[in-house]
Design a protein around this motif. Structure first.
Motif, PDB file in Angstrom:
ATOM      1  N   ALA A  31       0.828  -1.207   0.000  1.00 18.48           N
ATOM      2  CA  ALA A  31       0.000   0.000   0.000  1.00 18.48           C
ATOM      3  C   ALA A  31       0.862   1.256   0.000  1.00 18.48           C
ATOM      4  O   ALA A  31       0.600   2.214  -0.735  1.00 18.48           O
ATOM      5  CB  ALA A  31      -0.942  -0.005   1.204  1.00 18.48           C
ATOM      6  N   ALA A  32       1.916   1.248   0.806  1.00 15.32           N
ATOM      7  CA  ALA A  32       2.825   2.392   0.848  1.00 15.32           C
ATOM      8  C   ALA A  32       3.554   2.561  -0.473  1.00 15.32           C
ATOM      9  O   ALA A  32       3.773   3.678  -0.939  1.00 15.32           O
ATOM     10  CB  ALA A  32       3.824   2.226   1.993  1.00 15.32           C
ATOM     11  N   TRP A  33       3.936   1.438  -1.092  1.00 12.90           N
ATOM     12  CA  TRP A  33       4.633   1.505  -2.376  1.00 12.90           C
ATOM     13  C   TRP A  33       3.739   2.139  -3.441  1.00 12.90           C
ATOM     14  O   TRP A  33       4.157   3.034  -4.174  1.00 12.90           O
ATOM     15  CB  TRP A  33       5.073   0.104  -2.807  1.00 12.90           C
ATOM     16  N   TYR A  34       2.493   1.701  -3.528  1.00  8.90           N
ATOM     17  CA  TYR A  34       1.580   2.266  -4.509  1.00  8.90           C
ATOM     18  C   TYR A  34       1.278   3.733  -4.212  1.00  8.90           C
ATOM     19  O   TYR A  34       1.043   4.527  -5.125  1.00  8.90           O
ATOM     20  CB  TYR A  34       0.282   1.468  -4.563  1.00  8.90           C
ATOM     21  N   ALA A  35       1.298   4.096  -2.957  1.00  4.50           N
ATOM     22  CA  ALA A  35       1.023   5.488  -2.589  1.00  4.50           C
ATOM     23  C   ALA A  35       2.220   6.391  -2.852  1.00  4.50           C
ATOM     24  O   ALA A  35       2.101   7.622  -2.791  1.00  4.50           O
ATOM     25  CB  ALA A  35       0.639   5.565  -1.113  1.00  4.50           C
ATOM     26  N   GLY A  36       3.358   5.793  -3.162  1.00  4.04           N
ATOM     27  CA  GLY A  36       4.545   6.589  -3.460  1.00  4.04           C
ATOM     28  C   GLY A  36       5.175   7.209  -2.243  1.00  4.04           C
ATOM     29  O   GLY A  36       5.803   8.262  -2.322  1.00  4.04           O
ATOM     30  N   GLU A  37       5.026   6.564  -1.095  1.00  2.00           N
ATOM     31  CA  GLU A  37       5.528   7.129   0.155  1.00  2.00           C
ATOM     32  C   GLU A  37       7.005   6.802   0.371  1.00  2.00           C
ATOM     33  O   GLU A  37       7.392   6.216   1.394  1.00  2.00           O
ATOM     34  CB  GLU A  37       4.672   6.626   1.322  1.00  2.00           C
ATOM     35  N   ASN A  38       7.814   7.176  -0.589  1.00  2.00           N
ATOM     36  CA  ASN A  38       9.271   6.988  -0.484  1.00  2.00           C
ATOM     37  C   ASN A  38       9.655   5.532  -0.241  1.00  2.00           C
ATOM     38  O   ASN A  38      10.695   5.249   0.358  1.00  2.00           O
ATOM     39  CB  ASN A  38       9.858   7.857   0.633  1.00  2.00           C
ATOM     40  N   THR A  39       8.811   4.608  -0.683  1.00  2.00           N
ATOM     41  CA  THR A  39       9.063   3.188  -0.457  1.00  2.00           C
ATOM     42  C   THR A  39       9.683   2.570  -1.703  1.00  2.00           C
ATOM     43  O   THR A  39       9.029   2.471  -2.741  1.00  2.00           O
ATOM     44  CB  THR A  39       7.753   2.448  -0.128  1.00  2.00           C
ATOM     45  N   PRO A  40      10.952   2.165  -1.652  1.00  2.71           N
ATOM     46  CA  PRO A  40      11.567   1.522  -2.816  1.00  2.71           C
ATOM     47  C   PRO A  40      11.041   0.113  -2.984  1.00  2.71           C
ATOM     48  O   PRO A  40      10.466  -0.478  -2.062  1.00  2.71           O
ATOM     49  CB  PRO A  40      13.053   1.524  -2.467  1.00  2.71           C
ATOM     50  N   GLY A  41      11.243  -0.443  -4.159  1.00  2.00           N
ATOM     51  CA  GLY A  41      10.876  -1.831  -4.357  1.00  2.00           C
ATOM     52  C   GLY A  41      10.377  -2.125  -5.753  1.00  2.00           C
ATOM     53  O   GLY A  41      10.034  -1.227  -6.521  1.00  2.00           O
ATOM     54  N   VAL A  42      10.325  -3.413  -6.064  1.00  2.00           N
ATOM     55  CA  VAL A  42       9.837  -3.882  -7.356  1.00  2.00           C
ATOM     56  C   VAL A  42       8.732  -4.894  -7.108  1.00  2.00           C
ATOM     57  O   VAL A  42       8.832  -5.740  -6.208  1.00  2.00           O
ATOM     58  CB  VAL A  42      10.980  -4.503  -8.198  1.00  2.00           C
ATOM     59  N   LEU A  43       7.657  -4.808  -7.874  1.00  2.00           N
ATOM     60  CA  LEU A  43       6.572  -5.770  -7.751  1.00  2.00           C
ATOM     61  C   LEU A  43       7.046  -7.157  -8.180  1.00  2.00           C
ATOM     62  O   LEU A  43       7.744  -7.281  -9.193  1.00  2.00           O
ATOM     63  CB  LEU A  43       5.395  -5.339  -8.621  1.00  2.00           C
ATOM     64  N   PRO A  44       6.682  -8.185  -7.461  1.00  2.00           N
ATOM     65  CA  PRO A  44       7.116  -9.537  -7.839  1.00  2.00           C
ATOM     66  C   PRO A  44       6.765  -9.906  -9.272  1.00  2.00           C
ATOM     67  O   PRO A  44       7.530 -10.625  -9.924  1.00  2.00           O
ATOM     68  CB  PRO A  44       6.380 -10.418  -6.817  1.00  2.00           C
ATOM     69  N   ARG A  45       5.644  -9.409  -9.798  1.00  2.00           N
ATOM     70  CA  ARG A  45       5.257  -9.772 -11.160  1.00  2.00           C
ATOM     71  C   ARG A  45       6.247  -9.261 -12.198  1.00  2.00           C
ATOM     72  O   ARG A  45       6.294  -9.775 -13.315  1.00  2.00           O
ATOM     73  CB  ARG A  45       3.863  -9.224 -11.481  1.00  2.00           C
ATOM     74  N   ALA A  46       7.031  -8.227 -11.848  1.00  5.02           N
ATOM     75  CA  ALA A  46       7.983  -7.650 -12.804  1.00  5.02           C
ATOM     76  C   ALA A  46       9.318  -8.370 -12.819  1.00  5.02           C
ATOM     77  O   ALA A  46      10.171  -8.061 -13.662  1.00  5.02           O
ATOM     78  CB  ALA A  46       8.194  -6.165 -12.507  1.00  5.02           C
ATOM     79  N   VAL A  47       9.516  -9.301 -11.907  1.00  3.07           N
ATOM     80  CA  VAL A  47      10.752 -10.087 -11.887  1.00  3.07           C
ATOM     81  C   VAL A  47      10.449 -11.581 -11.808  1.00  3.07           C
ATOM     82  O   VAL A  47      11.306 -12.382 -11.419  1.00  3.07           O
ATOM     83  CB  VAL A  47      11.675  -9.664 -10.717  1.00  3.07           C
TER      84      VAL A  47
END
Length: 328
Positions: A295-311
């Motif tokens: 939820a934080a990642w989608y909200a753009g709250e300075n949360t780094p990361g890659v969605l599992p579907r993209a790797v």
């Protein structure tokens, strides 16, 4: 060789690091690099710093004269014609490079388009997918002998946090049966870029070819956002009320110099020796987005990361096989 873990290395760099900073002390004398999109924005900065470190630079360009003008800032850079939507021009470019007998040590697939109106190429393929993914897929596979000859090549695919907008719709890649949405098409193409690096690395690492996908950040002072209204960029917080770019690297709003840093690091850093097949941002390997921080990642709250579907390796293998058929 095993698959590299999708977790940070603690590289010592970060969101504010520039391409010049991450390449400092690295000597690329005798290395050959091809940088698509190397005559504007992130691509131009990438070409500039690689050349300053001693690499031979080749820039494929659809607009050769514009490229030559821009690359006056990169003495010695070669410019050759290539249109990522024209398969014949890709083959011609690759054949000419292979005929030169040079190994290809670095291939940076930086060119791209974003959120364009619906268009199709001569094959009927949707142009964001065709440009951002298929054109680079064909270019990379045609250049395979030169990558092998380098005996330690790296391929960098510019992906994006735009992976958030869509995964791969394997049943309707070209929006023939669903309503077209510019950002969904962009998201699909950027997810494809990330998956391409996963499968390319799997197929190439036994021959010394390693691949990385990169999220450069949101860099709006490039031609990439030309199809977006100012109001959209202001609503996203990327432009202030006066229409000026907002600089906030921790929120991914970066300068061109900062935006080029992760790709240059992936292409050149000894920290990544023996590694590959991972998605990177802020000059490090990205962590996986988990259920806890999604939820934080989608909200753009300075949360780094890659969605599992993209790797996802299975999706990556499936996309590769489809791309082979689509590019003959």
């Amino acid at each position: 060789m095993t698959t590299t873990a999708q977790q940070p290395l603690n590289s010592g760099f970060g969101a504010t690091s520039t391409a010049e900073e991450v390449i400092k002390g690295i000597d690329l004398t005798g290395r050959v690099a091809i940088v698509t999109g190397g005559y504007s924005g992130i691509g131009l900065e990438t070409a500039r710093v690689l050349r300053a470190a001693g690499a031979e630079i080749v820039v494929p360009a659809r607009d050769v004269e514009r490229a030559r003008t821009a690359l006056k800032a990169v003495p010695g850079a070669e410019v050759e014609y290539l249109d990522l939507l024209d398969p014949a021009s890709i083959d011609t470019f690759a054949e000419k490079f292979l005929a030169s007998g040079r190994p290809l040590h670095l291939l940076v697939n930086s060119a791209g388009i974003m959120a364009t109106p619906l268009k199709r190429d001569a094959r009927g393929y949707e142009t964001q997918f065709a440009t951002n993914h298929l054109g680079h897929f064909q270019l990379t596979t045609r250049l395979w002998p030169a990558l092998v000859a380098a005996e330690g090549a790296r391929v960098v695919a510019l992906s994006s946090r735009g992976i958030r907008f869509a995964g791969i719709d394997f049943d309707d890649l070209h929006f023939e049966h669903r309503a077209y949405e510019p950002f969904a098409a962009y998201g699909q193409s950027k997810t494809a870029n990330a998956l391409f690096a996963v499968e390319l690395d799997r197929r190439g690492r036994a021959q010394g070819i390693r691949a990385f996908a990169v999220h450069p950040g949101l860099i709006i002072d490039t031609g990439l956002v030309k199809h977006l209204d100012t109001s959209v960029l202001q609503a996203a917080g990327a432009l202030d009320g006066e229409g000026r770019p907002v600089r906030d690297p921790e929120r991914q709003m970066k300068t061109v110099q900062q935006g080029a840093a992760t790709g240059v690091w992936c292409a050149t850093s000894p920290q990544l020796a023996g590694l590959g097949g991972v998605y990177c941002e802020n000059v490090d390997i990205s962590p996986l987005v988990t259920a806890e921080n999604e939820a934080a990642w989608y909200a753009g709250e300075n949360t780094p990361g890659v969605l599992p579907r993209a790797v996802d390796p299975e999706a990556a293998a499936r996309l590769w096989e489809i791309s082979e058929r689509l590019t003959a």
